[in-house]
Design a protein around this motif. Structure first.
Motif, short mmCIF file in Angstrom:
data_model
loop_
_atom_site.label_atom_id
_atom_site.label_comp_id
_atom_site.label_asym_id
_atom_site.label_seq_id
_atom_site.Cartn_x
_atom_site.Cartn_y
_atom_site.Cartn_z
N PHE C 298 43.23 43.09 40.80
CA PHE C 298 42.60 42.86 42.10
C PHE C 298 42.40 41.35 42.33
CE2 PHE C 298 39.21 42.62 45.21
CZ PHE C 298 39.51 43.66 46.08
N PRO C 299 42.72 40.86 43.52
CA PRO C 299 42.57 39.42 43.79
C PRO C 299 41.11 39.02 44.00
CG PRO C 299 43.41 40.54 45.73
CD PRO C 299 43.32 41.58 44.66
N LYS C 300 40.38 39.03 42.93
CA LYS C 300 38.93 38.85 42.94
C LYS C 300 38.53 37.47 43.49
CE LYS C 300 35.44 38.17 39.31
NZ LYS C 300 34.42 39.23 39.41
N LYS C 301 39.17 36.42 42.97
CA LYS C 301 38.79 35.06 43.39
C LYS C 301 39.02 34.88 44.88
CE LYS C 301 38.37 32.31 39.41
NZ LYS C 301 39.22 32.77 38.27
N ILE C 326 36.24 49.84 43.80
CA ILE C 326 36.87 48.68 43.17
C ILE C 326 36.23 47.39 43.69
CG2 ILE C 326 39.04 47.39 42.94
CD1 ILE C 326 40.53 50.07 43.20
N VAL C 327 36.06 47.33 45.02
CA VAL C 327 35.50 46.12 45.64
C VAL C 327 34.11 45.84 45.07
CG1 VAL C 327 34.57 45.21 47.81
CG2 VAL C 327 36.85 46.27 47.76
N LYS C 328 33.29 46.88 44.98
CA LYS C 328 31.92 46.69 44.47
C LYS C 328 31.94 46.16 43.04
CE LYS C 328 29.84 50.21 47.35
NZ LYS C 328 29.51 51.64 47.43
N ALA C 329 32.83 46.70 42.24
CA ALA C 329 32.89 46.24 40.85
C ALA C 329 33.38 44.79 40.79
CB ALA C 329 33.83 47.14 40.05
N GLU C 330 34.33 44.46 41.63
CA GLU C 330 34.94 43.13 41.56
C GLU C 330 34.00 42.03 42.04
OE1 GLU C 330 37.76 42.19 40.19
OE2 GLU C 330 38.69 44.15 39.81
N ASP C 335 25.25 39.37 46.97
CA ASP C 335 24.20 40.18 47.60
C ASP C 335 24.57 40.59 49.02
OD1 ASP C 335 24.01 37.77 48.75
OD2 ASP C 335 21.96 37.32 48.07
N ILE C 336 25.85 40.45 49.35
CA ILE C 336 26.28 40.87 50.69
C ILE C 336 26.34 42.40 50.72
CG2 ILE C 336 28.10 40.65 52.42
CD1 ILE C 336 29.07 38.18 50.76
N PRO C 337 25.69 43.00 51.71
CA PRO C 337 25.72 44.47 51.78
C PRO C 337 27.13 44.99 52.02
CG PRO C 337 24.19 43.55 53.40
CD PRO C 337 24.89 42.40 52.78
N ILE C 338 27.46 46.06 51.32
CA ILE C 338 28.79 46.67 51.47
C ILE C 338 28.61 48.07 52.05
CG2 ILE C 338 30.89 47.45 50.27
CD1 ILE C 338 30.19 45.45 48.03
N THR C 339 29.26 48.32 53.19
CA THR C 339 29.25 49.67 53.72
C THR C 339 30.68 50.14 53.88
OG1 THR C 339 29.18 48.83 55.97
CG2 THR C 339 27.07 49.40 54.97
#
Lengths: 189, 250, 361
Positions: C298-301, C326-330, C335-339
């Motif tokens: 995953f292109p994390k950086k 995957i996004v949450k783990a990466e 602290d940006i909310p993810i929905t």
């Protein structure tokens, strides 16, 4: 011609909606336009309503799926009911005039609703085999996604090998295309 | 390290003594195979594949390119090699569990397609490596860890007669035989014919070898040989079942 | 016979499955192993029609377990080999692909995702993300390219062979039923004419010489005797994987620099996300879109950079949160909310993303 067109074509298996769809998109592609075509799939392929989803535009097309069509063509009672979901106030809804018992199912929110006697014309004036070509004429008249000469070229490309054996078939198909155009002109003018 | 004079040339001396249990039949089958590889002079062309189960301990047994695969999957891996490189001689080596249970669909279909590979299946009536459970080949009444009161054929069906099944679904150009470690000379002949069948490109070749598992049978040497020579050989008839019509005749 | 299947650059208007077959031909794939499953079937249909004309081969196996393992065998023998599958077939292939992961076998698998769980639909979904990235009893040492158009299907099928053989990592091209069955335009080309060199294959088994005499034999295994032995092997695999990951990672971003809302979407859904960004920007909303092309690695950086100004992240996918997981783990620690806007097994349009974002205020 510049705008993007979303078209849903629906009929019973054997009415030839998928072959019409494929001729239209190929013609558009040959003219250098962008086209995207999803044949209806799923278990319904056999013995169900067959729907072709077409998009034609001048630029690369976004999502392959669309919720609302610019034009819906429904060729059977079941197709009328199935395609109501793709209609809103911008949609032109075309159905065959011979379909019985769907008065209450026609999408009341459509911008325009036209009944065209394509099945009748095919049966009495031409030949049931060219019914789908009449529909093709109707679609290109209603949307102008391709002009009639491009449509003829595309038909020639697809069926040319049959026309070689029987040139009368060419005449019959082109006549069907022109009648399809006229049927839409009659109801829109 | 120089090989002892009775070791096949294609064996890898560095990995001997081998890792099978004392009294195991694998070493005997692999010796017969090694001698065939030597005599046919194909060491540079063989791709050897072994399954999971005790057969996996043969992964570094030979001086030939070898692939240890998954349980039951040696047949498709070697099929894949053969289809891509028909000039290789592909030998899939497995146990009765790998061939007749978890990989039975692969054996059946490779046989049906008449894949030009050789399958050597070692039948010892039991799952060895996992600790002595009932196998497709466990004899009626035989006690194993999962048939502690003896195999009840009413509940579990009859033992699989593999070569008979393979013979039934292969064309006449295939080679199918059942040998036994109790008759190594005959077993070796069978393996050689199987490899020749592959080399001639005529068809699928399959040899089941009746073998020994004193560890899981819990038998002494005499009982072990008695079991393979009497009980097993009575149920699983030893001999050639299908021989391709050879040009030389026989 | 050895004539090139694709010469020059040509516009085509075909289905995605046909694109895959042509791309594999253009990439000089030598053999395909496969088993029928919708919506992947036409990859085999086109391959079996075209392959003999160019001296390529095909084997129809008894199931996808076998299709996966025969592919493994073909690759080990040095052939540029591939298979294609979907849904329950992808499930069955996880066993062989975990072997490929362990033994660094450069297999190529094209997946045309269908609806799930189970047999689901034959139509479309993005529900095979977790399985394709992390399936089998493994660690996810794989490369997964998620394509969004016919052009990308063509480009990335070719690229998949090179990634697999260059890094010796099993590589997947993750398409879907829409991409498989729809027709749209693309340019096909001969990779060589574009300066793309196909990475040479190697006879991992069956090289020349007598093993043990002229060379060491290849003894390949995936079973180890001790914890320490296995730990060392997996440790080496992990080290290799993370070392090459930055070279492999790919992504696209659209208007993320000042975006307060970043839509994350992959595969064909990127088209809807791009459309939504365009529409919302016209309405003056600060919305951007980040699209991982490689789901593994995953292109994390790149993602961390894309969300620098973000106040919220919206993951849009045709699955119940597989990409979101995957996004949450990466980006753990942000602290940006993810929905999520999750539509398992459903196509997603630009209009509905726009509507969703506007309505949730």
């Amino acid at each position: 011609m510049a705008r993007e067109y979303k078209i849903a074509l629906a009929g019973e298996g054997g009415q030839g909606v998928q072959s019409v769809a494929s001729i239209i998109v190929e013609a558009a592609n040959d003219k250098g336009r962008e086209a995207l075509y999803i044949p209806n799939f799923g278990v319904e392929q056999r013995g169900g309503v067959s729907i072709a989803f077409i998009q034609i535009a001048d630029e690369k097309i976004g999502s392959p799926k669309f919720k609302i069509a610019d034009i819906v063509v429904a060729l059977s009672d079941r197709s009328v009911r199935r395609t109501a979901q793709y209609v809103d106030h911008r949609t032109t809804f075309v159905y065959d005039a011979s379909i019985k018992g769907v008065e209450d199912d026609l999408p009341k929110n459509a911008a325009k609703i036209y009944a065209i006697p394509a099945i009748e014309v095919a049966k009495t004036e031409l030949h049931p085999r060219v019914f789908n070509i009449i529909i093709m004429g109707a679609v290109i008249e209603a949307t102008k996604v391709i002009d009639i000469d491009s449509a003829k070229e595309a038909i020639e490309k697809k069926l040319g090998y049959k026309f070689e054996q029987d040139p009368k078939l060419r005449e019959l198909n082109f006549k069907a295309l022109e009648r399809g155009v006229e049927l839409v002109r009659q109801v829109t003018n | 390290m120089a090989l002892a004079p009775n070791m096949p040339k294609s064996w890898r001396a560095e990995t001997k003594p081998h890792k099978f249990c004392p009294g195991c039949g694998h070493g005997l089958v692999l010796k017969a195979l090694g001698e065939c590889i030597d005599e046919l002079n194909i060491q540079d062309r063989v791709v050897f594949g072994c399954d999971i189960g005790c057969s996996l301990l043969s992964w570094d047994f030979f001086n030939v390119d070898s692939i240890q695969t998954h349980h039951g999957r040696t047949t498709p891996v070697l099929t894949g090699v053969k289809r891509a490189r028909p000039d290789r001689i592909c030998i899939a080596y497995m146990g009765d569990g790998g061939g007749y249970a978890i990989g039975s669909q692969h054996l059946v279909n490779a046989a049906s397609r008449n894949e030009k590979i050789t399958v050597i299946l070692v039948n010892n009536c039991v799952y060895g490596m996992t600790g002595g459970q009932m196998a497709p080949t466990t004899l009626p009444g035989m006690k194993t860890e999962t048939s502690p009161y003896g195999r009840d054929v009413e509940l579990t069906g009859n033992p699989t007669r593999g070569p008979e099944m393979v013979a039934a679904i292969t064309p006449p150009s295939a080679y199918v035989a059942r040998g036994t470690v109790a008759n190594l000379r005959q077993l070796k002949k069978m393996i050689k014919k199987a490899l020749e069948t592959q080399m001639n490109g005529t068809g699928f070749s399959f040899v089941e070898a009746l073998s020994l598992c004193p560890t899981n049978w819990r038998t002494n040497a005499k009982e072990t040989w008695g079991f393979v020579e009497k009980e097993m050989s009575q149920f699983f008839k030893v001999g050639e079942i299908k021989v391709p019509e050879s040009k030389e005749g026989k | 016979m050895a004539d090139k299947p694709v010469k020059g650059e040509k516009r085509f208007f075909v289905t995605g499955n046909e694109v895959v077959a042509w791309a594999a031909l253009a990439a000089n794939a030598e053999i395909m192993y496969g088993y029928p499953i919708t919506p992947q079937n036409e990859v085999m249909h086109y391959w079996t029609r075209l392959a003999p004309k160019y001296g390529r081969r095909f084997l129809q196996t008894e199931d996808e377990i076998s299709a996966g393992f025969t592919t493994v065998g073909g690759v080990l023998s040095g052939a540029r080999a591939f298979t294609a599958t979907a849904g329950p077939g992808n499930t069955l292939m996880q066993e062989s692909m975990s072997m490929a992961e362990m033994m660094q076998i450069p297999t190529v698998v094209v997946v045309q995702q269908r609806g799930g769980p189970s047999t689901g639909t034959v139509i479309y979904s993005q529900q095979e993300v977790t399985m394709t990235c992390f399936g089998g009893n493994g660690e996810g040492f794989r490369v997964v390219y998620s394509t969004g158009s016919h052009q990308e299907l063509y480009d990335y099928v070719i690229k998949a062979f090179n990634t697999a053989w260059k890094y010796r990592i099993p590589t997947f091209v993750l398409g879907d039923g829409y991409q498989a069955k729809m027709r749209e335009s693309l340019i096909m080309y001969d990779p060589e004419e574009r300066g793309i060199q196909m990475v040479p294959t190697e006879k991992i088994v069956g090289a020349s010489g007598v093993p043990g005499v002229d060379r060491e034999p290849k003894h390949l295994r995936n079973t180890y005797n001790t914890e320490e032995e296995l730990y060392k092997v997996v440790g080496d695999l992990a080290k290799h994987y993370w070392q090459v990951a930055p070279e492999i990672e790919e992504y696209e971003e659209f208007d993320c620099a000042d975006a307060e809302t970043v839509i994350v979407a992959h595969g064909v859904v990127t088209r809807a996300a791009q459309g939504a960004v365009k529409e919302l920007r016209e309405q003056g909303k600060k919305v951007g879109h980040f699209r991982p092309i490689t789901l593994r690695p995953f292109p994390k950086k790149a993602m961390e950079k894309a969300i620098q100004k973000a106040k919220e992240i919206l993951v849009v996918e045709s699955a119940e949160g597989q990409l979101a997981k995957i996004v949450k783990a990466e980006i753990y620690g942000s602290d940006i909310p993810i929905t999520g806007y999750f539509r398992p097994g459903m196509g997603i349009t630009a209009e509905e993303i726009v509507e969703y974002i506007l309505n949730k205020g």
